[in-house]
Scaffold this motif. Structure first.
Motif, short mmCIF file in Angstrom:
data_model
loop_
_atom_site.label_atom_id
_atom_site.label_comp_id
_atom_site.label_asym_id
_atom_site.label_seq_id
_atom_site.Cartn_x
_atom_site.Cartn_y
_atom_site.Cartn_z
N GLU A 261 -20.50 -1.01 17.04
CA GLU A 261 -19.79 0.23 16.73
C GLU A 261 -18.59 0.41 17.64
O GLU A 261 -18.55 -0.12 18.75
N ALA A 262 -17.62 1.18 17.16
CA ALA A 262 -16.45 1.54 17.98
C ALA A 262 -16.03 2.95 17.61
O ALA A 262 -16.17 3.38 16.46
N THR A 263 -15.51 3.66 18.61
CA THR A 263 -15.06 5.04 18.41
C THR A 263 -13.58 5.13 18.75
O THR A 263 -13.12 4.55 19.74
N PHE A 264 -12.84 5.87 17.93
CA PHE A 264 -11.41 6.05 18.13
C PHE A 264 -11.10 7.55 18.16
O PHE A 264 -11.72 8.33 17.43
N ASN A 265 -10.14 7.93 19.00
CA ASN A 265 -9.72 9.33 19.07
C ASN A 265 -8.20 9.42 18.95
O ASN A 265 -7.48 8.81 19.75
N PHE A 266 -7.75 10.15 17.94
CA PHE A 266 -6.31 10.33 17.72
C PHE A 266 -6.02 11.81 17.53
O PHE A 266 -6.82 12.53 16.93
N PRO A 267 -4.85 12.28 18.02
CA PRO A 267 -4.49 13.68 17.80
C PRO A 267 -4.54 14.05 16.31
O PRO A 267 -4.25 13.22 15.45
N GLU A 268 -4.90 15.29 16.07
CA GLU A 268 -5.07 15.79 14.70
C GLU A 268 -3.85 15.56 13.82
O GLU A 268 -3.95 15.20 12.66
N HIS A 269 -2.65 15.74 14.40
CA HIS A 269 -1.43 15.67 13.59
C HIS A 269 -0.92 14.24 13.40
O HIS A 269 0.02 14.02 12.63
N PHE A 270 -1.51 13.26 14.08
CA PHE A 270 -1.10 11.87 13.89
C PHE A 270 -1.54 11.40 12.49
O PHE A 270 -2.65 11.69 12.06
N ASN A 271 -0.65 10.68 11.81
CA ASN A 271 -1.04 10.06 10.55
C ASN A 271 -1.82 8.80 10.85
O ASN A 271 -1.38 7.96 11.65
N THR A 272 -2.97 8.65 10.20
CA THR A 272 -3.92 7.59 10.57
C THR A 272 -4.44 6.85 9.35
O THR A 272 -4.76 7.46 8.33
N GLY A 273 -4.51 5.52 9.47
CA GLY A 273 -5.07 4.70 8.41
C GLY A 273 -5.68 3.44 8.98
O GLY A 273 -5.22 2.92 10.00
N PHE A 274 -6.74 2.94 8.33
CA PHE A 274 -7.39 1.68 8.73
C PHE A 274 -7.31 0.72 7.55
O PHE A 274 -7.63 1.09 6.41
N LEU A 275 -6.92 -0.52 7.81
CA LEU A 275 -6.93 -1.57 6.79
C LEU A 275 -8.04 -2.55 7.14
O LEU A 275 -8.03 -3.15 8.23
N VAL A 276 -8.99 -2.72 6.22
CA VAL A 276 -10.08 -3.67 6.46
C VAL A 276 -9.57 -5.06 6.07
O VAL A 276 -9.36 -5.36 4.90
N PHE B 269 0.82 -1.22 0.00
CA PHE B 269 0.00 0.00 0.00
C PHE B 269 0.85 1.26 0.00
O PHE B 269 0.53 2.25 -0.64
N PHE B 270 1.94 1.25 0.76
CA PHE B 270 2.89 2.37 0.75
C PHE B 270 4.24 1.84 1.18
O PHE B 270 4.32 0.82 1.86
N PRO B 271 5.36 2.43 0.72
CA PRO B 271 5.42 3.67 -0.07
C PRO B 271 5.27 3.48 -1.58
O PRO B 271 5.13 4.45 -2.30
N SER B 272 5.28 2.23 -2.09
CA SER B 272 5.26 2.02 -3.55
C SER B 272 3.87 2.19 -4.15
O SER B 272 3.69 2.91 -5.12
N GLY B 273 2.88 1.50 -3.55
CA GLY B 273 1.54 1.50 -4.14
C GLY B 273 0.91 2.87 -4.20
O GLY B 273 0.37 3.28 -5.24
N TYR B 274 0.96 3.60 -3.10
CA TYR B 274 0.40 4.94 -3.02
C TYR B 274 1.39 5.85 -2.31
O TYR B 274 2.01 5.45 -1.33
N LYS B 275 1.52 7.06 -2.81
CA LYS B 275 2.43 8.04 -2.21
C LYS B 275 1.68 8.81 -1.12
O LYS B 275 1.21 9.93 -1.33
N ILE B 276 1.52 8.18 0.02
CA ILE B 276 0.83 8.82 1.14
C ILE B 276 1.79 8.91 2.32
O ILE B 276 2.70 8.08 2.46
N ASN B 277 1.59 9.92 3.14
CA ASN B 277 2.44 10.08 4.32
C ASN B 277 1.81 9.38 5.50
O ASN B 277 0.78 9.80 6.01
N MET B 278 2.43 8.27 5.92
CA MET B 278 1.95 7.53 7.08
C MET B 278 3.01 7.46 8.18
O MET B 278 2.94 6.62 9.07
N SER B 279 4.04 8.31 8.11
CA SER B 279 5.09 8.33 9.14
C SER B 279 4.44 8.34 10.53
O SER B 279 3.46 9.06 10.74
N PRO B 280 4.95 7.52 11.45
CA PRO B 280 6.21 6.78 11.48
C PRO B 280 6.17 5.42 10.75
O PRO B 280 7.17 4.71 10.75
N PHE B 281 5.01 5.07 10.18
CA PHE B 281 4.92 3.83 9.40
C PHE B 281 5.48 4.11 8.01
O PHE B 281 4.94 4.95 7.28
N PHE B 282 6.58 3.44 7.66
CA PHE B 282 7.22 3.71 6.37
C PHE B 282 6.68 2.81 5.27
O PHE B 282 6.58 3.23 4.11
#
Length: 289
Positions: free
Chosen positions: A193-208, A27-40
């Motif tokens: 249902e579930a609710t998650f809260n993360f700081p605004e500046h955190f890079n966030t992604g969900f994989l189904v 998915f990254f970094p090759s598949g899509y050029k998205i910023n998910m730091s600290p996940f490289f």
């Protein structure tokens, strides 16, 4: 609290083989050029059937420096050996967190018994970057069994959130991390249902991983899709449209330059040259093929 909206729903890129044992979608970094730091890097091994085989499939001895590999098993079983003397097997639900740091050799194979019987196989491997001050630290290894994993039970038999790293509803995850990271397996039963809260500046992604979900009451995402969120707002609500498993990633970005060369992830070109020299000189230890 402001909602964290989806930037994009990304479909799994075309797969490729890593060794002869891991068919992965990068998915990254090759598949899509998205910023998910600290996940490289995220390699997703979507569900596949492997035939029975006496000689286990896998990846032979190879080096790493400057980051951590996190392997999460959903189906199948993988055996690990490294030059720091660590070894183990991860079964469905287990996690292996290897800190390569200053340098390590390792190899990963289908576990012998699984190889003999074959069957479904599904995994995720993440590369988690290390800050420059920790890149040349001592290698480490954390084996996290599902049976021992911290978790939060959702109300009304709605499922559970397994906390690999970080903190969910006051429950701390098992893994020790170098920078702030939230990493969960959300296992939701249909209709819950579930609710998650993360700081605004955190890079966030969900994989189904399995099933399908509705996010923030509007957008839906099916299995093998990755949801990349905007760096705005904090709250994400999901509803399981069927029994579902979702890998949740969120982390504070590491604001440092990155230079990657194959299995090395450093801050400068000079450090890459040093890594290659150290590897060629045998400074990463020894591991039998």
């Amino acid at each position: 609290m402001e909602t964290k909206q989806i930037e994009k729903v990304l479909k799994a890129p075309a797969p490729h083989m890593v060794g002869d044992g891991f068919r992965v979608h990068n998915f990254f970094p090759s598949g899509y050029k998205i910023n998910m730091s600290p996940f490289f890097l995220m390699d997703y091994g979507s569900k596949i059937e492997f035939s029975a085989r006496k000689e286990p499939r896998g990846v032979g001895v190879h080096p790493h420096r400057g980051f951590e590999t996190v392997t999460i098993a959903y189906h199948g079983a993988v055996a690990h050996h490294d030059s720091a003397g660590n070894s183990g097997v991860i079964y469905p639900g287990d996690v292996q967190w290897m800190t390569a740091a200053s340098g390590i050799l390792h190899k990963e194979y289908h576990e012998a018994q699984y190889s003999l019987t074959g069957g479904p196989f599904q995994m995720v491997q993440l590369w988690v970057n290390l800050p420059s001050k920790d890149k040349m630290g001592k290698p480490g290894y954390q084996a996290i069994k599902q049976a021992d994993m911290a978790h939060f039970d959702l109300p009304e038999n709605g499922g559970k959130i397994e906390i690999i790293a970080g903190n969910y509803q006051g429950i701390k995850g098992n893994a020790n991390t170098f920078t702030p990271i939230e990493l969960y397996n959300a296992r939701l039963n249909k209709g819950s249902e579930a609710t998650f809260n993360f700081p605004e500046h955190f890079n966030t992604g969900f994989l189904v991983i399995e099933g399908s979900i509705k996010v923030n009451g509007s957008e839906t995402a099916a299995a093998d899709n990755f949801l990349h969120f905007k760096n705005e707002g904090e709250e994400i609500k999901i509803e399981a449209l069927e029994n579902s498993v979702i890998l949740v990633l969120s982390g504070e970005p590491i604001d440092e330059p990155i230079v990657q060369y194959g299995p090395f992830l450093m801050n400068t070109q000079a450090e890459i040259h040093q890594a290659i020299e150290d590897y060629n000189q045998g400074r990463f230890g020894y591991l039998e093929e």
